[in-house]
Enzyme design. Structure first.
Site, PDB file in Angstrom:
ATOM      1  N   SER A 269     -41.878  17.436  -6.544  1.00 52.52           N
ATOM      2  CA  SER A 269     -40.375  18.037  -6.535  1.00 52.52           C
ATOM      3  C   SER A 269     -39.991  18.544  -7.704  1.00 52.52           C
ATOM      4  O   SER A 269     -39.464  19.767  -7.495  1.00 52.52           O
ATOM      5  CB  SER A 269     -39.402  16.779  -6.430  1.00 52.52           C
ATOM      6  OG  SER A 269     -39.847  15.676  -7.304  1.00 52.52           O
TER       7      SER A 269
ATOM      8  N   ASP B 105     -46.868  22.202 -14.266  1.00 55.13           N
ATOM      9  CA  ASP B 105     -46.993  21.124 -13.238  1.00 55.13           C
ATOM     10  C   ASP B 105     -46.173  20.016 -13.701  1.00 55.13           C
ATOM     11  O   ASP B 105     -45.833  19.965 -14.832  1.00 55.13           O
ATOM     12  CB  ASP B 105     -48.590  20.806 -13.110  1.00 55.13           C
ATOM     13  CG  ASP B 105     -48.653  20.236 -11.749  1.00 55.13           C
ATOM     14  OD1 ASP B 105     -47.841  19.505 -11.047  1.00 55.13           O
ATOM     15  OD2 ASP B 105     -49.982  19.952 -11.144  1.00 55.13           O
TER      16      ASP B 105
ATOM     17  N   GLY C  32     -49.089  11.410  -7.598  1.00 61.82           N
ATOM     18  CA  GLY C  32     -48.292  10.832  -6.678  1.00 61.82           C
ATOM     19  C   GLY C  32     -48.148  11.496  -5.160  1.00 61.82           C
ATOM     20  O   GLY C  32     -47.706  11.067  -4.356  1.00 61.82           O
TER      21      GLY C  32
ATOM     22  N   GLU D 290     -54.955  19.886  -8.643  1.00 64.13           N
ATOM     23  CA  GLU D 290     -54.294  20.291  -9.831  1.00 64.13           C
ATOM     24  C   GLU D 290     -55.066  20.073 -10.827  1.00 64.13           C
ATOM     25  O   GLU D 290     -54.788  20.889 -12.083  1.00 64.13           O
ATOM     26  CB  GLU D 290     -53.204  18.748  -9.697  1.00 64.13           C
ATOM     27  CG  GLU D 290     -52.047  18.926  -8.927  1.00 64.13           C
ATOM     28  CD  GLU D 290     -51.166  17.756  -8.829  1.00 64.13           C
ATOM     29  OE1 GLU D 290     -49.983  18.118  -8.337  1.00 64.13           O
ATOM     30  OE2 GLU D 290     -51.568  16.876  -9.290  1.00 64.13           O
TER      31      GLU D 290
END
Length: 262
Positions: free
Chosen positions: A35, A89, A104, A111
């Site tokens: 998010s 990130d 998560g 990543e």
């Protein structure tokens, strides 16, 4: 979007917008997942549109790639770009040494690959993610589907010899089915509560057959940008040990694009 953001979302937006200030014309960027990273992608796209920046990007997940492309960013495969200048990130936790727990959003493998292929990694986050010792957030471990429960048992056995406060291991679900990553793997969440030696744990986990990668990011993050919904941002730089806080004014016009996708 003109509605007022919640303090949590405002903090995410503040950190994302501040981190985008590090982007320079001609850079090759890694785009994170989650998010907070979604806010970053939107802020980056706005800078590109307003300033005419020429940048190219590698995404850490399918959903980030789709969002970035929808906003007009140049998204390419990591192998096509080669070494990156900067990755931005989010993180689920970070400690005083800027070691992280990530995953998560179930994108930890891509990543970590993208961040490791970058000259610099900037993490965008909020004050709630700062901890004295990693482990309160469950540590994600990506495993191949074959023999996944055997891999789980091997991890549980290994944890009996580790300096951790908890040892429960659960399979991450998506509804009534096991969650699948972009690589069609599974995620095991390790509920450790506190990790005494993150470096040792990371090495031990990656020696277990069936483990693809774990969510401990050690010696990868260079800068953490912490956005506070009260109207300030703190920047911590591991290279010189500096930490400084800046006041931030945010209006509805600043975040007037659509809500970021999760």
């Amino acid at each position: 979007m003109s509605a007022e953001l919640s303090p949590a979302e405002k903090g995410k937006f503040i950190s994302a917008r501040r981190a985008v200030d590090y982007v320079q014309d001609g850079m090759k960027l890694g785009l994170g997942t989650g998010s907070t990273a979604a806010w970053m992608v939107k802020c980056l796209a706005r800078r590109v549109q307003q300033e005419g920046l020429q940048i190219s990007c590698a995404a850490t997940s399918t959903r980030t790639a789709e969002l970035a492309k929808s906003l007009g960013l140049d998204v390419r495969a990591l192998d096509d770009l080669g070494w990156l200048d900067l990755t931005i990130d989010g993180a689920d936790e970070f400690d005083p040494e800027l070691s992280l727990i990530k995953g998560g959003g179930a994108a930890l493998l891509q990543e970590k690959i993208v961040a490791s292929a970058s000259d610099q990694m900037i993490v965008i986050t909020d004050p709630a993610k700062e901890v004295a010792s990693l482990g309160a957030f469950p540590l994600p471990v990506e495993v191949i589907p074959f023999g996944a429960m055997t891999t789980k048992a091997l991890i549980e056995q290994m944890l009996t010899e580790m300096d951790v406060a908890g040892r429960e291991v659960t399979l991450r679900m998506a509804g009534d089915k096991a969650l699948r990553t972009d690589e069609n793997n599974l995620i095991l969440d390790l509920h450790l509560q506190k990790i005494g030696n993150a470096r040792e744990l990371s090495l031990m986990l990656n020696q277990i057959p069936g483990v693809v990668e774990n969510g401990l990011f050690i010696d990868i993050c260079d800068i953490v940008v912490i956005g506070d919904g009260a109207g300030k941002v703190t920047v911590k730089d591991i290279s010189d040990g500096s930490s400084h806080t800046e006041a931030v004014t945010v209006t509805a016009a600043d975040y007037s694009f659509a809500d970021p996708k999760q």
